[in-house]
Scaffold this motif. Structure first.
Motif, PDB file in Angstrom:
ATOM      1  N   MET A   1      36.825  43.336  48.381  1.00  0.00           N
ATOM      2  CA  MET A   1      36.906  43.070  46.979  1.00  0.00           C
ATOM      3  C   MET A   1      36.304  41.697  46.713  1.00  0.00           C
ATOM      4  N   LEU A   2      35.533  41.585  45.642  1.00  0.00           N
ATOM      5  CA  LEU A   2      34.959  40.319  45.227  1.00  0.00           C
ATOM      6  C   LEU A   2      36.069  39.437  44.665  1.00  0.00           C
ATOM      7  N   VAL A   3      36.223  38.236  45.216  1.00  0.00           N
ATOM      8  CA  VAL A   3      37.258  37.328  44.717  1.00  0.00           C
ATOM      9  C   VAL A   3      36.666  36.095  44.041  1.00  0.00           C
ATOM     10  N   HIS A   4      35.372  35.843  44.262  1.00  0.00           N
ATOM     11  CA  HIS A   4      34.718  34.720  43.586  1.00  0.00           C
ATOM     12  C   HIS A   4      33.209  34.931  43.609  1.00  0.00           C
ATOM     13  N   LEU A   5      32.548  34.568  42.513  1.00  0.00           N
ATOM     14  CA  LEU A   5      31.093  34.692  42.419  1.00  0.00           C
ATOM     15  C   LEU A   5      30.540  33.429  41.782  1.00  0.00           C
ATOM     16  N   ARG A   6      29.509  32.881  42.416  1.00  0.00           N
ATOM     17  CA  ARG A   6      28.817  31.718  41.862  1.00  0.00           C
ATOM     18  C   ARG A   6      27.333  32.040  41.824  1.00  0.00           C
ATOM     19  N   VAL A   7      26.727  31.853  40.651  1.00  0.00           N
ATOM     20  CA  VAL A   7      25.321  32.195  40.439  1.00  0.00           C
ATOM     21  C   VAL A   7      24.620  30.985  39.828  1.00  0.00           C
ATOM     22  N   ARG A   8      23.511  30.583  40.422  1.00  0.00           N
ATOM     23  CA  ARG A   8      22.720  29.455  39.934  1.00  0.00           C
ATOM     24  C   ARG A   8      21.264  29.879  39.778  1.00  0.00           C
ATOM     25  N   ASN A   9      20.715  29.628  38.583  1.00  0.00           N
ATOM     26  CA  ASN A   9      19.285  29.833  38.317  1.00  0.00           C
ATOM     27  C   ASN A   9      18.788  31.227  38.703  1.00  0.00           C
ATOM     28  N   PHE A  10      19.512  32.233  38.236  1.00  0.00           N
ATOM     29  CA  PHE A  10      19.185  33.625  38.530  1.00  0.00           C
ATOM     30  C   PHE A  10      18.874  34.333  37.222  1.00  0.00           C
ATOM     31  N   GLY A  11      17.619  34.785  37.077  1.00  0.00           N
ATOM     32  CA  GLY A  11      17.229  35.411  35.808  1.00  0.00           C
ATOM     33  C   GLY A  11      17.382  34.407  34.680  1.00  0.00           C
ATOM     34  N   ILE A  12      18.145  34.784  33.641  1.00  0.00           N
ATOM     35  CA  ILE A  12      18.387  33.847  32.538  1.00  0.00           C
ATOM     36  C   ILE A  12      19.648  33.021  32.761  1.00  0.00           C
ATOM     37  N   ILE A  13      20.361  33.272  33.851  1.00  0.00           N
ATOM     38  CA  ILE A  13      21.615  32.562  34.119  1.00  0.00           C
ATOM     39  C   ILE A  13      21.315  31.216  34.765  1.00  0.00           C
ATOM     40  N   GLU A  14      21.738  30.152  34.108  1.00  0.00           N
ATOM     41  CA  GLU A  14      21.583  28.816  34.681  1.00  0.00           C
ATOM     42  C   GLU A  14      22.732  28.517  35.644  1.00  0.00           C
ATOM     43  N   ASP A  15      23.952  28.796  35.192  1.00  0.00           N
ATOM     44  CA  ASP A  15      25.129  28.456  35.989  1.00  0.00           C
ATOM     45  C   ASP A  15      26.275  29.379  35.591  1.00  0.00           C
ATOM     46  N   PHE A  16      26.770  30.148  36.556  1.00  0.00           N
ATOM     47  CA  PHE A  16      27.855  31.094  36.297  1.00  0.00           C
ATOM     48  C   PHE A  16      28.821  31.016  37.462  1.00  0.00           C
ATOM     49  N   ASP A  17      30.074  30.748  37.171  1.00  0.00           N
ATOM     50  CA  ASP A  17      31.112  30.620  38.188  1.00  0.00           C
ATOM     51  C   ASP A  17      32.290  31.465  37.722  1.00  0.00           C
ATOM     52  N   TRP A  18      32.648  32.500  38.512  1.00  0.00           N
ATOM     53  CA  TRP A  18      33.632  33.477  38.044  1.00  0.00           C
ATOM     54  C   TRP A  18      34.586  33.867  39.159  1.00  0.00           C
ATOM     55  N   THR A  19      35.851  33.847  38.835  1.00  0.00           N
ATOM     56  CA  THR A  19      36.889  34.365  39.718  1.00  0.00           C
ATOM     57  C   THR A  19      37.561  35.518  38.984  1.00  0.00           C
TER      58      THR A  19
END
Length: 100
Positions: A1-19
């Motif tokens: 199961m995904l418990v945390h996701l961090r995305v930087r400079n992906f597509g139009i996403i500059e910074d996304f941090d999600w739990t």
């Protein structure tokens, strides 16, 4: 199961941090806000594949990181062990980056 996701400079996403919280989680937003890119980021983490088009316009690098809890999933631990990755029931951190 995904418990945390961090995305930087992906597509139009500059910074996304999600739990994600326990149970059912919903991502909402306007058309073009990047909801499907969150799914694409998880897919890229699981496949280990990124292409240069994934890097956000104006950025030099994209970076994805996911923490997955595999406790109680001996099937996944076994598959990883077959690939030489010993993890037991500890969470697994998967990261992926691409520089232009």
């Amino acid at each position: 199961m995904l418990v945390h996701l961090r995305v930087r400079n992906f597509g139009i996403i500059e910074d996304f941090d999600w739990t994600p919280g326990p149970g059912f989680n919903v991502l909402t937003g306007e058309t073009g806000a990047g909801k499907s890119l969150v799914v694409d980021a998880v897919s890229a983490l699981l496949s280990g594949r990124l292409d240069e088009m994934s890097v956000r316009h104006g950025a030099d690098e994209t970076r994805l990181e996911g923490v997955f809890d595999i406790a109680g999933r001996p099937d996944i631990a076994e598959r990883l062990a077959d690939k030489g990755i010993e993890c037991g029931d500890e969470p697994i951190i998967v990261s992926l980056s691409l520089k232009r």
